[in-house]
Design an enzyme around this catalytic site. Structure first.
Site, PDB file in Angstrom:
ATOM      1  N   CYS A  95     -51.119  -5.815 -51.621  1.00  0.00           N
ATOM      2  CA  CYS A  95     -50.279  -6.185 -52.760  1.00  0.00           C
ATOM      3  C   CYS A  95     -50.893  -7.346 -53.528  1.00  0.00           C
ATOM      4  O   CYS A  95     -50.710  -7.462 -54.743  1.00  0.00           O
ATOM      5  CB  CYS A  95     -48.862  -6.520 -52.306  1.00  0.00           C
ATOM      6  SG  CYS A  95     -48.771  -7.852 -51.094  1.00  0.00           S
ATOM      7  N   HIS A 138     -45.270 -11.409 -50.012  1.00  0.00           N
ATOM      8  CA  HIS A 138     -45.469 -10.173 -50.769  1.00  0.00           C
ATOM      9  C   HIS A 138     -45.694 -10.529 -52.232  1.00  0.00           C
ATOM     10  O   HIS A 138     -45.027 -11.421 -52.780  1.00  0.00           O
ATOM     11  CB  HIS A 138     -44.259  -9.255 -50.626  1.00  0.00           C
ATOM     12  CG  HIS A 138     -44.409  -7.960 -51.383  1.00  0.00           C
ATOM     13  ND1 HIS A 138     -45.392  -7.033 -51.080  1.00  0.00           N
ATOM     14  CD2 HIS A 138     -43.710  -7.448 -52.426  1.00  0.00           C
ATOM     15  CE1 HIS A 138     -45.279  -6.003 -51.903  1.00  0.00           C
ATOM     16  NE2 HIS A 138     -44.267  -6.234 -52.732  1.00  0.00           N
TER      17      HIS A 138
END
Length: 935
Positions: A335, A869
């Site tokens: 990510c 994230h």
């Protein structure tokens, strides 16, 4: 499939709207339950479908229908709707004569599901077509997609490939599914040009270069990394020696034309989870974000408002049918890479550059680059992401190149998105550097010349060695001013920058308590509480304590952390973060005369024997106790033991009896002891004799007894290193000493029962910028060589913006290091989305325009260090809408949702407008608007 009778529009009784709705619902539910790879779905124009929805829901206005009807509309939105005319898909196609060369009708490249069309299972289309007729039919195939190839999607757009035959040079455009094999492409090419398959080989001809020989006939075009509008070289070879043939096989047809086979063309994808009305899925393996839609599908009803909200807010995988809205699959903790790439590919200047022919600018011989491979991999990925109608891309080829040239990003661990951006921008610059041979240029100092002249000279020198699209778009210039702390020499340079890393200096403060030792006979040690920035530096603490204790010009302040009655560390680095000082630490501050060449710095460590051993014990064990002290002893030519004894005697006087102490005339210094007659318990007439011994450690860790031979000189080290002196106390002296401030130092911060955590105030981006630009001392490892002193100095440095880039990348330094630990700052930064005005921060005042910027992209980091994230917020300038890019999932968001405490890297684009000219009073006459980027 359910056994449902078909009612022709030409025969049989016409059904009521309610009967049509129920019948289509039953057919659609059966189709959803049995959909599989290879099934046909049909595009139908959203305009006609919406009309039909309103028509069949006229009797549902009172909301009496069961469930949350997927074929129902809100009563407020219903008007008397007549039966629709024939299906008219003309707004989806270019024109009735537009074909792809294989008999299929060409649809527009920028169609968006839920806005322009919906996808209907074949049985639903057949039923509607039997009732209403019209067309043209636009069939598309179901294919497998996703990392596990278990998700089903409809390929709305095929690969459009340009076939180029060599050596003759004929061309042809074909459409073919990305799930077809290289063998099928080879067969199709031979049929189109009437070639002998044994004499043909095909090449991936991306960028008009032989990128790779396509000889694995069982490999799919998707796995071979073939993308939309790519060139394929069809090379015809001789049977004898492998050379190219001069001609082709004769046509078997009389007219000699290449007969096009009207084969079934599979086209590009759009999620089946949005199928018939954007709500009920045709995928058995839909993602978890579609679960709510799947449950609603069981009731098979749809409202107008649900149709309007289908696009962009359901959180399903990327729609892909609209350019710029294609996600990146997460390959495993990638990510960080996906968010950074999305911001770069949505930078308008980069999107335009890499979608054109940039290969002529690749610097294949640059020793600082990656022989063009990084630029090619990034360009390939960008073109895929901007191709119309694609499913989420798996960036495996790009990650492989990244790991090859930057091993720190190999594997599948989480990494820093900003670090990747820094490497990628620098690597793309070197791969695309237009300068083939970098000249050697020696920079000149300013020497009093005007800043404008020096800045232009530095920039010209930089461009002479560095000239690329990255420099054109992302690089700016700042003025760097260094001042030597010894000779006050001022050095001015102008350096390029690719991005700005701004510190997050919190608006909240922190209370810190220290104990101040004055080390004279007038003042006892006292605690002092100061307020400093919560995320400040040691220089902030030194400044606050200096002010609180009224530090004089001839005095110096030494700060130290004390542990176990020893000096644990000295806080003398002005750039040390205050976060490294914990609340339970104990800090002492010492006011001493400024150090000079003719003074010896002493560190005094107090020692005593364990209790119960007695003063005359032969035990050699000594234990440290109390608070260590710092003092300095001035001297002329040499320093004696007596000088040190008297200095220690002076600073220890406040420990016995109070502040107003006087030395009795009968006091003397006796042989091996220091004797002082001082007031005891405040009574002038009562005196007592206090004795202690002094030991000084030399460079060989040997102890020198300072309690005897007071006139004997002590060797002083030539360096400024302090000497350690052990003050050995008898039990009698300890019992007579006032130890209130001697034994225990207060903690830096003591939490009380009613203490409350300070409220974190929003931090302005302008404040962060000011913190970046303010003058500060260099850290020791960045010491500067002063040309006047001919030595390296820890000079002070100040930065000023001078030349701003077209795209300004701002990195918010959320991660900090202290005591070998990495921490994340969750500070909320209030950054402007539009009208980010940098005019007052630019030192170059020659410009007549305001320096205004508008935010168009940013990366976010959520969570902590080990389980964080990354996502990206992107503004599509053509639409003027914001989207959240979360790996392969893309959703529409409101502008109010762009700001959060997770913002990490901000991308600003310069506002260019004729209204952006400064007036005589320095104001803007009108509001400015950013020019949209046309794709």
């Amino acid at each position: 499939m359910a056994d449902v009778s078909m009612c022709s529009s030409n025969g049989g009784a016409e059904l009521s709207p309610e009967e049509e709705r129920v019948l289509i619902r039953d057919i659609a539910l059966a189709a959803e339950a049995n959909s599989k790879e290879g099934d046909d779905f049909f595009l139908i124009t959203q305009r006609w479908w919406q009309h039909w929805i309103e028509y069949v829901n006229q009797e549902q206005q009172n909301g009496t229908n069961e469930g949350s009807s997927m074929l129902n509309i809100h009563p407020d939105a219903v008007s008397s709707s007549k039966r629709p005319a024939g299906i008219d898909n003309s707004d989806l196609i270019y024109d009735s004569t537009s074909h792809d060369g294989n008999g299929s009708v060409e649809i527009h490249d920028s169609l968006l599901e839920g806005r322009d069309y919906v996808l209907l299972p074949q049985d639903v289309w057949n039923q509607l077509y039997s009732w209403y007729g019209g067309g043209p039919p636009l069939a598309r195939k179901v294919i497998s997609s996703g990392l596990s190839q278990t998700e089903l999607s409809v390929e709305v757009y095929p690969l459009r490939l340009q076939l180029l035959v060599m050596p003759k040079g004929d061309r042809s455009t074909i459409r073919i599914s990305k799930k077809e094999t290289i063998g099928e492409l080879h067969r199709r090419a031979c049929e189109i040009f009437y070639l002998n398959a044994e004499q043909v080989c095909i090449w991936d001809y991306y960028g008009h270069r032989k990128h790779a020989l396509m000889n694995d006939m069982g490999k799919t075009l998707d796995d071979a990394n073939i993308q939309m509008d790519q060139d394929i070289l069809v090379e015809v070879l001789s049977n004898v020696n492998g050379t190219a043939l001069s001609g082709y096989m004769s046509s078997v047809h009389n007219n000699g034309s290449a007969k096009k086979e009207a084969t079934s063309i599979l086209l590009e994808s759009s999620k089946l989870a949005l199928s018939i009305a954007g709500g009920f899925p045709a995928s058995k393996g839909a993602s978890r974000s579609c679960s709510s839609e799947i449950s609603q599908a069981q009731n098979m009803t749809l409202t107008v408002r649900e149709l309007d909200n289908t696009y962009g807010i359901t959180g399903v995988s990327t729609r892909g049918s609209y350019v710029g809205l294609t996600g990146l699959q997460n390959l495993g903790n990638t990510c960080f890479m996906n968010s950074a790439i999305q911001c770069l590919v949505h930078t308008p200047e980069f999107a335009k550059y890499f979608r054109e022919d940039y290969h002529q600018e690749i610097n294949w011989q640059n020793p600082f680059g990656m022989v063009g491979e990084l630029a090619l991999a990034f360009g390939d990925l960008l073109r895929k992401l901007w191709a119309p109608g694609r499913t989420p891309i798996a960036p495996r080829p790009f990650k492989a190149k990244l790991a090859r040239f930057a091993p720190q990003f190999s594997g599948y661990n989480q990494h820093d998105s900003q670090e990747l951006l820094a490497f990628l921008l620098d690597g793309l610059h070197e791969d695309l550097n237009r300068v083939k041979q970098k000249p050697y240029i020696k920079s000149r100092d300013a020497d009093g010349r005007p800043d404008e002249e020096v800045a232009d000279e530095y920039w010209a020198n930089h461009i002479a060695r560095n000239d690329s699209i990255i420099v054109d778009v992302c690089q700016g210039q700042y003025k760097s001013t260094l001042v030597c702390p010894v000779c006050n020499k001022i050095s001015v340079t102008f350096d390029p920058f690719m991005y700005l890393s701004l510190p997050l200096q919190s608006a909240t403060t922190r209370s810190m308590t220290l104990t101040i030792f004055t080390l004279d006979s007038t003042t006892s040690p006292f605690p002092c509480t100061v307020s400093v920035p919560k995320h400040g530096w040691c220089r902030d603490l030194i400044q606050a304590v200096s002010t609180a204790c009224s530090l004089k010009t001839h005095e110096d302040l030494k700060l130290a952390e004390v542990r176990n009655h020893q000096f644990h560390r000295f806080l003398d680095d002005p750039c040390m973060p205050l976060s490294s000082i914990k609340d339970d630490d104990r800090i002492a501050a010492y006011k001493i005369p400024k150090f000079s060449k003719n003074s010896l710095l002493l560190r005094l460590i107090h020692r005593c024997r364990p209790q119960g051993t007695g003063n005359n014990s032969l035990s050699s064990q000594w234990n440290a106790f109390g608070v260590p002290l710092i003092t300095s002893v001035p001297y002329e030519d040499s320093i004696t033991r007596g000088d040190i004894q008297r200095e220690v005697q002076k600073i220890l006087l406040p420990w016995f009896g109070g502040e107003n102490l006087t030395q009795d005339t009968d006091g003397d210094i006796c042989g091996d002891h220091v004797t002082d007659l001082v007031k005891s318990n405040g009574c002038p007439s009562k005196t007592m004799s206090l004795k202690f011994s002094l030991q000084m450690a030399n460079g060989s860790n040997e102890l020198i007894d300072l309690s005897s031979k007071e006139g004997k000189s002590v060797r002083v080290a030539t360096s400024s290193a302090p000497a350690v002196v052990y003050v050995d106390w008898s039990r009698d002296l300890i019992e007579k000493c006032n130890t209130n401030y001697f034994e225990n130092l207060p903690e830096v911060f003591k939490y009380g029962h009613v203490s409350k955590k300070a409220r974190t105030e929003p931090l302005s981006l302008y404040t962060c910028l000011e913190g970046f630009l303010r003058e500060e001392p260099l850290v020791p490892e960045d010491m500067w060589y002063c040309p006047q002193c001919k030595e390296r100095r820890q000079a002070s440095k100040k930065l000023d913006l001078w030349r701003l880039p077209e795209v300004l990348v701002i990195h918010l330094k959320r991660f900090s290091y202290s005591r070998s630990m990495k921490h994340k700052l969750e500070t909320f930064v209030n950054f402007p989305i539009r009208d980010f005005d940098l005019t007052n921060y630019v030192a170059n005042k020659n410009s007549t325009r305001r320096q205004l910027y508008e935010l168009y992209a940013l990366t976010n980091h959520y969570g902590g260090m080990g389980s964080g994230h990354y996502t990206a917020h992107i503004k599509l300038l053509e639409e003027n809408k914001w989207y959240n890019f979360d790996d392969s999932h893309i959703s529409l968001i409101n502008e109010d949702d762009v700001k959060s405490a997770a913002a990490y890297v901000l991308f600003y684009r310069r506002v260019r407008s004729s209204d952006n000219v400064l007036t005589s009073n320095g104001a803007l006459p009108n509001e400015t608007k950013t020019e949209p980027f046309q794709t």
